[in-house]
Design a protein around this motif. Structure first.
Motif, PDB file in Angstrom:
ATOM      1  N   ARG A  26       0.851  -1.185   0.000  1.00  0.00           N
ATOM      2  CA  ARG A  26       0.000   0.000   0.000  1.00  0.00           C
ATOM      3  C   ARG A  26       0.892   1.241   0.000  1.00  0.00           C
ATOM      4  O   ARG A  26       1.888   1.298   0.727  1.00  0.00           O
ATOM      5  CB  ARG A  26      -0.865  -0.015   1.249  1.00  0.00           C
ATOM      6  CG  ARG A  26      -1.767   1.159   1.386  1.00  0.00           C
ATOM      7  CD  ARG A  26      -2.621   1.022   2.632  1.00  0.00           C
ATOM      8  NE  ARG A  26      -3.309   2.283   2.862  1.00  0.00           N
ATOM      9  CZ  ARG A  26      -3.674   2.737   4.025  1.00  0.00           C
ATOM     10  NH1 ARG A  26      -3.430   2.024   5.108  1.00  0.00           N
ATOM     11  NH2 ARG A  26      -4.282   3.882   4.148  1.00  0.00           N
ATOM     12  N   MET A  27       0.532   2.219  -0.821  1.00  0.00           N
ATOM     13  CA  MET A  27       1.243   3.491  -0.857  1.00  0.00           C
ATOM     14  C   MET A  27       0.234   4.598  -0.615  1.00  0.00           C
ATOM     15  O   MET A  27      -0.840   4.599  -1.204  1.00  0.00           O
ATOM     16  CB  MET A  27       1.916   3.687  -2.202  1.00  0.00           C
ATOM     17  CG  MET A  27       2.607   5.020  -2.355  1.00  0.00           C
ATOM     18  SD  MET A  27       3.360   5.185  -3.957  1.00  0.00           S
ATOM     19  CE  MET A  27       4.967   5.734  -3.478  1.00  0.00           C
ATOM     20  N   TYR A  28       0.578   5.529   0.258  1.00  0.00           N
ATOM     21  CA  TYR A  28      -0.336   6.635   0.522  1.00  0.00           C
ATOM     22  C   TYR A  28       0.446   7.851   1.010  1.00  0.00           C
ATOM     23  O   TYR A  28       1.576   7.744   1.463  1.00  0.00           O
ATOM     24  CB  TYR A  28      -1.409   6.239   1.537  1.00  0.00           C
ATOM     25  CG  TYR A  28      -0.886   5.712   2.849  1.00  0.00           C
ATOM     26  CD1 TYR A  28      -0.736   6.549   3.942  1.00  0.00           C
ATOM     27  CD2 TYR A  28      -0.548   4.369   2.998  1.00  0.00           C
ATOM     28  CE1 TYR A  28      -0.266   6.068   5.152  1.00  0.00           C
ATOM     29  CE2 TYR A  28      -0.076   3.881   4.194  1.00  0.00           C
ATOM     30  CZ  TYR A  28       0.062   4.732   5.266  1.00  0.00           C
ATOM     31  OH  TYR A  28       0.535   4.260   6.456  1.00  0.00           O
ATOM     32  N   MET A  65       7.742  -0.929   6.469  1.00  0.00           N
ATOM     33  CA  MET A  65       7.215   0.343   5.987  1.00  0.00           C
ATOM     34  C   MET A  65       8.381   1.304   5.827  1.00  0.00           C
ATOM     35  O   MET A  65       9.340   1.267   6.597  1.00  0.00           O
ATOM     36  CB  MET A  65       6.208   0.933   6.960  1.00  0.00           C
ATOM     37  CG  MET A  65       5.717   2.317   6.562  1.00  0.00           C
ATOM     38  SD  MET A  65       4.629   3.045   7.785  1.00  0.00           S
ATOM     39  CE  MET A  65       3.064   2.488   7.134  1.00  0.00           C
ATOM     40  N   THR A  66       8.299   2.166   4.810  1.00  0.00           N
ATOM     41  CA  THR A  66       9.290   3.206   4.614  1.00  0.00           C
ATOM     42  C   THR A  66       8.609   4.413   3.999  1.00  0.00           C
ATOM     43  O   THR A  66       7.419   4.369   3.690  1.00  0.00           O
ATOM     44  CB  THR A  66      10.477   2.717   3.759  1.00  0.00           C
ATOM     45  OG1 THR A  66      11.528   3.684   3.801  1.00  0.00           O
ATOM     46  CG2 THR A  66      10.065   2.457   2.327  1.00  0.00           C
ATOM     47  N   ALA A  83      10.064   7.165  -2.469  1.00  0.00           N
ATOM     48  CA  ALA A  83       9.481   6.105  -1.646  1.00  0.00           C
ATOM     49  C   ALA A  83       9.685   4.738  -2.290  1.00  0.00           C
ATOM     50  O   ALA A  83      10.007   3.762  -1.607  1.00  0.00           O
ATOM     51  CB  ALA A  83       8.000   6.378  -1.407  1.00  0.00           C
ATOM     52  N   PHE A  84       9.505   4.654  -3.624  1.00  0.00           N
ATOM     53  CA  PHE A  84       9.741   3.384  -4.326  1.00  0.00           C
ATOM     54  C   PHE A  84      11.213   2.976  -4.233  1.00  0.00           C
ATOM     55  O   PHE A  84      11.528   1.796  -4.055  1.00  0.00           O
ATOM     56  CB  PHE A  84       9.317   3.479  -5.793  1.00  0.00           C
ATOM     57  CG  PHE A  84       7.855   3.224  -6.006  1.00  0.00           C
ATOM     58  CD1 PHE A  84       7.285   1.998  -5.707  1.00  0.00           C
ATOM     59  CD2 PHE A  84       7.044   4.218  -6.515  1.00  0.00           C
ATOM     60  CE1 PHE A  84       5.933   1.770  -5.903  1.00  0.00           C
ATOM     61  CE2 PHE A  84       5.688   4.009  -6.726  1.00  0.00           C
ATOM     62  CZ  PHE A  84       5.143   2.771  -6.414  1.00  0.00           C
ATOM     63  N   GLU A  85      12.116   3.940  -4.360  1.00  0.00           N
ATOM     64  CA  GLU A  85      13.544   3.630  -4.225  1.00  0.00           C
ATOM     65  C   GLU A  85      13.863   3.115  -2.824  1.00  0.00           C
ATOM     66  O   GLU A  85      14.653   2.179  -2.665  1.00  0.00           O
ATOM     67  CB  GLU A  85      14.377   4.868  -4.537  1.00  0.00           C
ATOM     68  CG  GLU A  85      14.347   5.266  -5.992  1.00  0.00           C
ATOM     69  CD  GLU A  85      14.964   6.640  -6.263  1.00  0.00           C
ATOM     70  OE1 GLU A  85      15.342   7.339  -5.289  1.00  0.00           O
ATOM     71  OE2 GLU A  85      15.052   7.005  -7.442  1.00  0.00           O
ATOM     72  N   ALA A 140      12.534  -0.483  -2.377  1.00  0.00           N
ATOM     73  CA  ALA A 140      13.388  -1.421  -3.121  1.00  0.00           C
ATOM     74  C   ALA A 140      14.669  -1.695  -2.342  1.00  0.00           C
ATOM     75  O   ALA A 140      15.101  -2.852  -2.224  1.00  0.00           O
ATOM     76  CB  ALA A 140      13.705  -0.861  -4.500  1.00  0.00           C
ATOM     77  N   ASP A 141      15.266  -0.648  -1.784  1.00  0.00           N
ATOM     78  CA  ASP A 141      16.481  -0.815  -0.991  1.00  0.00           C
ATOM     79  C   ASP A 141      16.202  -1.611   0.278  1.00  0.00           C
ATOM     80  O   ASP A 141      16.995  -2.462   0.679  1.00  0.00           O
ATOM     81  CB  ASP A 141      17.063   0.559  -0.640  1.00  0.00           C
ATOM     82  CG  ASP A 141      18.370   0.449   0.113  1.00  0.00           C
ATOM     83  OD1 ASP A 141      19.327  -0.125  -0.441  1.00  0.00           O
ATOM     84  OD2 ASP A 141      18.427   0.929   1.264  1.00  0.00           O
ATOM     85  N   LEU A 142      15.059  -1.351   0.898  1.00  0.00           N
ATOM     86  CA  LEU A 142      14.693  -2.069   2.123  1.00  0.00           C
ATOM     87  C   LEU A 142      14.550  -3.575   1.858  1.00  0.00           C
ATOM     88  O   LEU A 142      15.096  -4.396   2.597  1.00  0.00           O
ATOM     89  CB  LEU A 142      13.382  -1.502   2.658  1.00  0.00           C
ATOM     90  CG  LEU A 142      12.949  -1.975   4.035  1.00  0.00           C
ATOM     91  CD1 LEU A 142      12.123  -0.891   4.706  1.00  0.00           C
ATOM     92  CD2 LEU A 142      12.157  -3.242   3.979  1.00  0.00           C
TER      93      LEU A 142
END
Length: 66
Positions: free
Chosen positions: A23-25, A41-42, A50-52, A55-57
């Motif tokens: 989920r993205m908000y 969550m990040t 946020a997508f980067e 992906a790193d997480l």
């Protein structure tokens, strides 16, 4: 309710592409992304950031470069 289905596509014997539903908000000035099945969550100032970060997480969780 969360749809926690994960998708796995095998590309070759050495590389596997895995997708997770999340989920993205927006929350104030931040974009948040969470992946419930991984309990992570990040956030980032932009959607792209946020997508980067997510992906790193996930890469860090897998402890594998790439």
């Amino acid at each position: 309710m969360w749809d926690q289905t994960e998708y796995c596509e095998c590309i070759s014997e050495k590389e596997v592409n895995v997708r997770f539903t999340g989920r993205m908000y927006r929350d104030g000035k931040f974009w948040l992304i969470e992946i419930p099945i991984l309990n992570v969550m990040t956030q980032g100032y932009t959607r792209k950031e946020a997508f980067e970060m997510i992906a790193d997480l996930v890469e860090t969780l897998a402890d594998k470069h790439g």
